[in-house]
Design an enzyme around this catalytic site. Structure first.
Site, PDB file in Angstrom:
ATOM      1  N   GLY A 172      11.055  -6.049  -0.040  1.00  0.00           N
ATOM      2  CA  GLY A 172      10.703  -4.352  -0.101  1.00  0.00           C
ATOM      3  C   GLY A 172      11.509  -3.807   0.725  1.00  0.00           C
ATOM      4  O   GLY A 172      11.451  -3.745   2.753  1.00  0.00           O
TER       5      GLY A 172
ATOM      6  N   GLU B 172      -0.469  18.454  -2.905  1.00  0.00           N
ATOM      7  CA  GLU B 172       1.171  18.907  -2.893  1.00  0.00           C
ATOM      8  C   GLU B 172       1.332  19.338  -4.283  1.00  0.00           C
ATOM      9  O   GLU B 172       2.292  20.725  -4.577  1.00  0.00           O
ATOM     10  CB  GLU B 172       1.769  18.082  -2.048  1.00  0.00           C
ATOM     11  CG  GLU B 172       0.666  17.547  -0.871  1.00  0.00           C
ATOM     12  CD  GLU B 172       1.900  16.981   0.088  1.00  0.00           C
ATOM     13  OE1 GLU B 172       1.678  17.122   1.480  1.00  0.00           O
ATOM     14  OE2 GLU B 172       2.314  15.891  -0.132  1.00  0.00           O
TER      15      GLU B 172
ATOM     16  N   ALA C  36       1.605   5.869   4.770  1.00  0.00           N
ATOM     17  CA  ALA C  36       3.417   5.160   5.864  1.00  0.00           C
ATOM     18  C   ALA C  36       3.540   4.092   7.560  1.00  0.00           C
ATOM     19  O   ALA C  36       3.870   3.822   7.131  1.00  0.00           O
ATOM     20  CB  ALA C  36       4.189   5.999   5.750  1.00  0.00           C
TER      21      ALA C  36
ATOM     22  N   ASP D 217       1.226  -1.320   2.113  1.00  0.00           N
ATOM     23  CA  ASP D 217       0.293  -1.119   0.505  1.00  0.00           C
ATOM     24  C   ASP D 217      -0.363  -2.089   0.004  1.00  0.00           C
ATOM     25  O   ASP D 217      -1.181  -2.070  -0.688  1.00  0.00           O
ATOM     26  CB  ASP D 217       1.029  -0.126  -0.646  1.00  0.00           C
ATOM     27  CG  ASP D 217       1.443   1.493   0.500  1.00  0.00           C
ATOM     28  OD1 ASP D 217       0.593   1.980   1.233  1.00  0.00           O
ATOM     29  OD2 ASP D 217       1.225   2.499  -0.635  1.00  0.00           O
TER      30      ASP D 217
ATOM     31  N   VAL E 190      12.369  -9.467  -6.884  1.00  0.00           N
ATOM     32  CA  VAL E 190      11.321 -10.572  -6.859  1.00  0.00           C
ATOM     33  C   VAL E 190      10.398 -10.411  -7.689  1.00  0.00           C
ATOM     34  O   VAL E 190       9.591 -10.154  -7.983  1.00  0.00           O
ATOM     35  CB  VAL E 190      10.772 -10.925  -5.397  1.00  0.00           C
ATOM     36  CG1 VAL E 190       9.861 -12.087  -5.152  1.00  0.00           C
ATOM     37  CG2 VAL E 190      11.801 -10.957  -4.431  1.00  0.00           C
TER      38      VAL E 190
ATOM     39  N   GLY F  44      11.344  -0.382   1.779  1.00  0.00           N
ATOM     40  CA  GLY F  44      10.748   0.953   1.467  1.00  0.00           C
ATOM     41  C   GLY F  44       9.984   1.113   2.987  1.00  0.00           C
ATOM     42  O   GLY F  44      10.516   0.433   4.264  1.00  0.00           O
ATOM     43  N   PHE F  45       8.837   1.733   3.805  1.00  0.00           N
ATOM     44  CA  PHE F  45       8.533   2.626   5.337  1.00  0.00           C
ATOM     45  C   PHE F  45       8.855   0.903   6.207  1.00  0.00           C
ATOM     46  O   PHE F  45       8.936   0.979   7.130  1.00  0.00           O
ATOM     47  CB  PHE F  45       7.307   3.074   5.150  1.00  0.00           C
ATOM     48  CG  PHE F  45       8.123   3.955   4.576  1.00  0.00           C
ATOM     49  CD1 PHE F  45       7.890   5.302   5.356  1.00  0.00           C
ATOM     50  CD2 PHE F  45       7.400   5.042   3.004  1.00  0.00           C
ATOM     51  CE1 PHE F  45       8.406   6.556   5.100  1.00  0.00           C
ATOM     52  CE2 PHE F  45       7.924   5.626   3.240  1.00  0.00           C
ATOM     53  CZ  PHE F  45       8.030   6.779   3.466  1.00  0.00           C
ATOM     54  N   GLY F  46       7.485  -0.265   5.184  1.00  0.00           N
ATOM     55  CA  GLY F  46       7.700  -1.672   6.449  1.00  0.00           C
ATOM     56  C   GLY F  46       8.809  -2.158   6.669  1.00  0.00           C
ATOM     57  O   GLY F  46       8.552  -2.716   7.502  1.00  0.00           O
TER      58      GLY F  46
HETATM   59  C1  LIG Z   1       3.659  11.163  -3.804  1.00  0.00           C
HETATM   60  C2  LIG Z   1       3.616   9.898  -3.051  1.00  0.00           C
HETATM   61  C3  LIG Z   1       3.247  10.628  -1.614  1.00  0.00           C
HETATM   62  C4  LIG Z   1       2.921  10.354   0.029  1.00  0.00           C
HETATM   63  N1  LIG Z   1       2.464  11.069   0.866  1.00  0.00           N
HETATM   64  C5  LIG Z   1       2.520  10.684   1.874  1.00  0.00           C
HETATM   65  C6  LIG Z   1       2.385  10.527   2.930  1.00  0.00           C
HETATM   66  O1  LIG Z   1       2.304  12.681   3.441  1.00  0.00           O
HETATM   67  N2  LIG Z   1       1.733  10.334   4.026  1.00  0.00           N
HETATM   68  C7  LIG Z   1       1.828   8.965   4.258  1.00  0.00           C
HETATM   69  O2  LIG Z   1       1.941   8.528   5.092  1.00  0.00           O
HETATM   70  N3  LIG Z   1       1.735   8.504   3.246  1.00  0.00           N
HETATM   71  C8  LIG Z   1       2.461   8.756   2.311  1.00  0.00           C
HETATM   72  N4  LIG Z   1       2.373   8.044   0.775  1.00  0.00           N
HETATM   73  C9  LIG Z   1       2.437   7.011   0.828  1.00  0.00           C
HETATM   74  C10 LIG Z   1       3.165   5.816   1.496  1.00  0.00           C
HETATM   75  O3  LIG Z   1       4.693   6.152   0.915  1.00  0.00           O
HETATM   76  C11 LIG Z   1       3.204   4.732   0.971  1.00  0.00           C
HETATM   77  O4  LIG Z   1       1.747   4.073   1.753  1.00  0.00           O
HETATM   78  C12 LIG Z   1       4.095   3.668   2.500  1.00  0.00           C
HETATM   79  O5  LIG Z   1       5.545   4.330   0.725  1.00  0.00           O
HETATM   80  C13 LIG Z   1       3.758   2.287   1.898  1.00  0.00           C
HETATM   81  O6  LIG Z   1       5.044   1.528   2.164  1.00  0.00           O
HETATM   82  P1  LIG Z   1       4.955   0.027   2.293  1.00  0.00           P
HETATM   83  O7  LIG Z   1       6.400  -0.312   2.867  1.00  0.00           O
HETATM   84  O8  LIG Z   1       3.989  -1.144   2.173  1.00  0.00           O
HETATM   85  O9  LIG Z   1       5.926   0.018   0.887  1.00  0.00           O
HETATM   86  P2  LIG Z   1       6.901   1.042  -0.005  1.00  0.00           P
HETATM   87  O10 LIG Z   1       7.109   2.248   0.800  1.00  0.00           O
HETATM   88  O11 LIG Z   1       6.151   1.559  -1.646  1.00  0.00           O
HETATM   89  O12 LIG Z   1       7.976   0.105  -0.272  1.00  0.00           O
HETATM   90  C14 LIG Z   1       8.331  -0.626  -1.563  1.00  0.00           C
HETATM   91  C15 LIG Z   1       9.393  -1.488  -1.516  1.00  0.00           C
HETATM   92  O13 LIG Z   1       9.403  -2.221  -2.297  1.00  0.00           O
HETATM   93  C16 LIG Z   1       9.958  -2.597  -3.601  1.00  0.00           C
HETATM   94  N5  LIG Z   1       9.792  -3.621  -4.352  1.00  0.00           N
HETATM   95  C17 LIG Z   1       8.336  -3.713  -4.699  1.00  0.00           C
HETATM   96  N6  LIG Z   1       8.171  -4.704  -5.594  1.00  0.00           N
HETATM   97  C18 LIG Z   1       9.479  -5.330  -5.026  1.00  0.00           C
HETATM   98  C19 LIG Z   1      10.287  -6.359  -5.747  1.00  0.00           C
HETATM   99  N7  LIG Z   1       8.614  -7.132  -6.994  1.00  0.00           N
HETATM  100  N8  LIG Z   1      11.300  -7.382  -5.479  1.00  0.00           N
HETATM  101  C20 LIG Z   1      12.088  -6.231  -5.151  1.00  0.00           C
HETATM  102  N9  LIG Z   1      11.535  -5.296  -3.959  1.00  0.00           N
HETATM  103  C21 LIG Z   1      10.008  -4.929  -4.301  1.00  0.00           C
HETATM  104  C22 LIG Z   1      10.673  -1.447  -4.031  1.00  0.00           C
HETATM  105  O14 LIG Z   1      11.716  -0.859  -4.588  1.00  0.00           O
HETATM  106  C23 LIG Z   1       9.810  -0.606  -2.668  1.00  0.00           C
HETATM  107  O15 LIG Z   1      11.310  -0.279  -1.958  1.00  0.00           O
HETATM  108  C24 LIG Z   1       3.206   8.935  -0.180  1.00  0.00           C
HETATM  109  C25 LIG Z   1       3.089   8.051  -1.356  1.00  0.00           C
HETATM  110  C26 LIG Z   1       3.186   9.045  -2.492  1.00  0.00           C
HETATM  111  C27 LIG Z   1       3.796   7.391  -3.767  1.00  0.00           C
END
Ligand SMILES: Cc1cc2nc3c(=O)[nH]c(=O)nc-3n(C[C@H](O)[C@H](O)[C@H](O)COP(=O)(O)OP(=O)(O)OC[C@H]3O[C@@H](n4cnc5c(N)ncnc54)[C@H](O)[C@@H]3O)c2cc1C
Length: 428
Positions: free
Chosen positions: A15, A174, A320, A304, A83, A17-19
């Site tokens: 992943g 929003e 995030a 998440d 994955v 993403g943010f983390g």
């Molecule tokens: C519309 C929307 C608005 C939001 N607004 C806010 C806000 O204003 N403020 C805030 O703090 N938070 C906000 N959030 C929440 C925030 O985006 C999440 O809490 C944050 O992205 C979580 O980070 P993460 O690293 O856990 O996962 P993510 O950032 O979701 O990253 C997960 C990554 O894992 C990858 N992935 C998933 N499954 C697999 C797999 N099986 N194999 C390979 N890759 C995979 C995905 O492609 C993704 O790139 C919002 C979310 C949404 C949907």
């Protein structure tokens, strides 16, 4: 930047993403080999997805290629692959590009839309979680105006021009606010012969308040701001079915609408749900305070996908800052693990929350500070702009926002590309 050798332990992060992205960067100086996997080749700034959905900015402004972000990090290799399984005993991953082994694994795979088992809503409504979702919503909304402009059937026209957003959390609020502005300020000019009295933006919330995590007076201010933008906010309204043309509410009421945007739920991504470990609310994996899986000291889950209670005994929110702060702790704990030291526990520093309701309007709760209106909106703009990855993206978004602000225009009103993404699997 640390160079790595074959003998260094292999850390696999799933992943970007943010983390995951934050963690990957934090590991640049550790004597480890890092492999970062993501099914997409970009990092997505999800908080601005609703602006893509409402034609304010284009998809590439909130997505940044992972390779460009991590270019130059010598101990890291990025692979675009999904994955599909984790074998915790064998310490291997199954991916779309084959098997991979790990010494340490960090699952940072985020969440996905949760339809609570409402199959019809999943099939006919739109989630708002991916870039494809947002592009599909934009295309769909713009197309409804084209269709409405051409039909002589008044009832059909009203249904085409009724936009239902479900869920009164930040995403729903929003999205509804931005949609009302797109329609009222921009599309009104594009369709001079269309009767805009037919247009409705309806925000359905099952409980009795919006933005439930904010103090009640900010929830009320949010509802008022939406009313002023002609968004019909309805409380106690739970959706039970949607056939693409009619929304059915609990109690039997039917609302003709050709658009339903589902912003009422998220749950942990599929992969973690399949792990043979303890799951809690929203399918998230229960982790130890050190962010490790119980009995699996070499596996961490963050963001998440992970479930950990905060100081108040309630699960940490899926936002995030939690994911990013947890990434910092995992980097620190991996270093301690390598040195044979005891690991530290996660303590969340809540920096507050905010939501924008459109032009000049936002609510923000930052510690003891409660802001609403213009000041909150400026704070929101600032926070989101500085967090966007990449100077070019920041500049583009700033240009688009400034243009929209002064000229009441939206840059991205073309209809192209994705129609409707395949419905994600949701077994409830
Ligand atoms: C519309 C929307 C608005 C939001 N607004 C806010 C806000 O204003 N403020 C805030 O703090 N938070 C906000 N959030 C929440 C925030 O985006 C999440 O809490 C944050 O992205 C979580 O980070 P993460 O690293 O856990 O996962 P993510 O950032 O979701 O990253 C997960 C990554 O894992 C990858 N992935 C998933 N499954 C697999 C797999 N099986 N194999 C390979 N890759 C995979 C995905 O492609 C993704 O790139 C919002 C979310 C949404 C949907």
């Amino acid at each position: 930047m640390g160079h790595s050798s074959e003998k260094d332990p292999h850390v696999v992060i799933v992943g970007a993403g943010f983390g995951g992205l934050r963690l990957a960067r934090r590991l640049s100086r550790l004597p480890v080999r890092v492999t970062l996997l993501d099914r997409n080749n970009y990092h997505l700034f999800q908080p601005l997805l609703y602006q893509v959905a409402t034609a304010g900015i284009s998809p590439d402004e909130i997505a940044h290629p992972v390779r460009a972000i991590l270019r130059g990090q010598k101990n890291l290799e990025f692979r675009m692959s999904e994955v599909t399984g984790v074998n915790l005993d064998a310490r291997t991953l199954s991916t779309t590009m084959g098997e991979m082994t790990y010494d340490y694994l960090v699952l940072a795979i985020g969440g996905q839309t949760h339809f609570f088992g409402l199959q019809s809503v999943q099939q006919h409504g739109f989630g708002l979680k991916t870039l494809d979702d947002a592009s599909a919503i934009r295309n769909h909304i713009l197309r409804q105006f084209e269709l409405a402009n051409q039909t002589g059937d008044a009832a059909l026209r009203r249904a085409l021009l009724t936009f239902v957003v479900v869920g009164g959390g930040p995403t729903g609020v929003e999205c509804a606010g931005a949609l009302a502005e797109l329609i009222g300020l921009v599309l009104r000019k594009d369709y001079p012969t269309l009767n805009f009295k037919d247009v409705r933006v309806v925000l359905l919330e099952a409980t009795d308040r919006l933005l439930a995590n904010l103090p009640p007076e900010l929830s009320e201010a949010t509802a008022e701001a939406l009313w002023r933008k002609h968004v019909e906010v309805r409380f106690g309204a739970a959706v039970t079915e949607y056939d693409g043309q009619r929304v059915t509410l609990k109690g039997g009421e039917v609302l003709p609408a050709h658009t339903l945007i589902w912003a009422a739920g998220v749950r942990a991504a599929d992969l973690v749900q399949r792990l043979p470990v303890e799951h809690g609310a929203q399918g998230r994996v229960r982790v130890l305070p050190t962010l490790q899986l119980p009995e699996r000291p070499e596996v961490f889950v963050i963001g998440d996908a992970a479930l950990l209670d905060g100081k108040d005994g309630r699960p940490l929110p899926m936002v995030a800052p939690v994911a990013m702060q947890q990434a910092d702790l995992v980097a620190h704990n991996l270093e301690r693990l390598l040195r044979g030291q005891a690991l530290e526990s996660f303590a969340y520093k809540d920096l507050g929350s905010m939501a924008t309701i459109g032009r000049n309007q936002a609510v923000a709760w930052l510690g003891t500070l409660r802001l609403r209106g213009f000041l909150a909106w400026v704070a929101w703009l600032f926070v989101h702009l500085v967090q966007l990855v990449g100077f070019r993206n920041r500049l583009l978004v700033l240009i688009n926002w400034t243009w929209d602000y002064f000229f009441y225009d939206r840059a991205v009103r073309i209809i192209f590309g994705v129609q409707r993404p395949e419905a994600p699997s949701d077994k409830g």
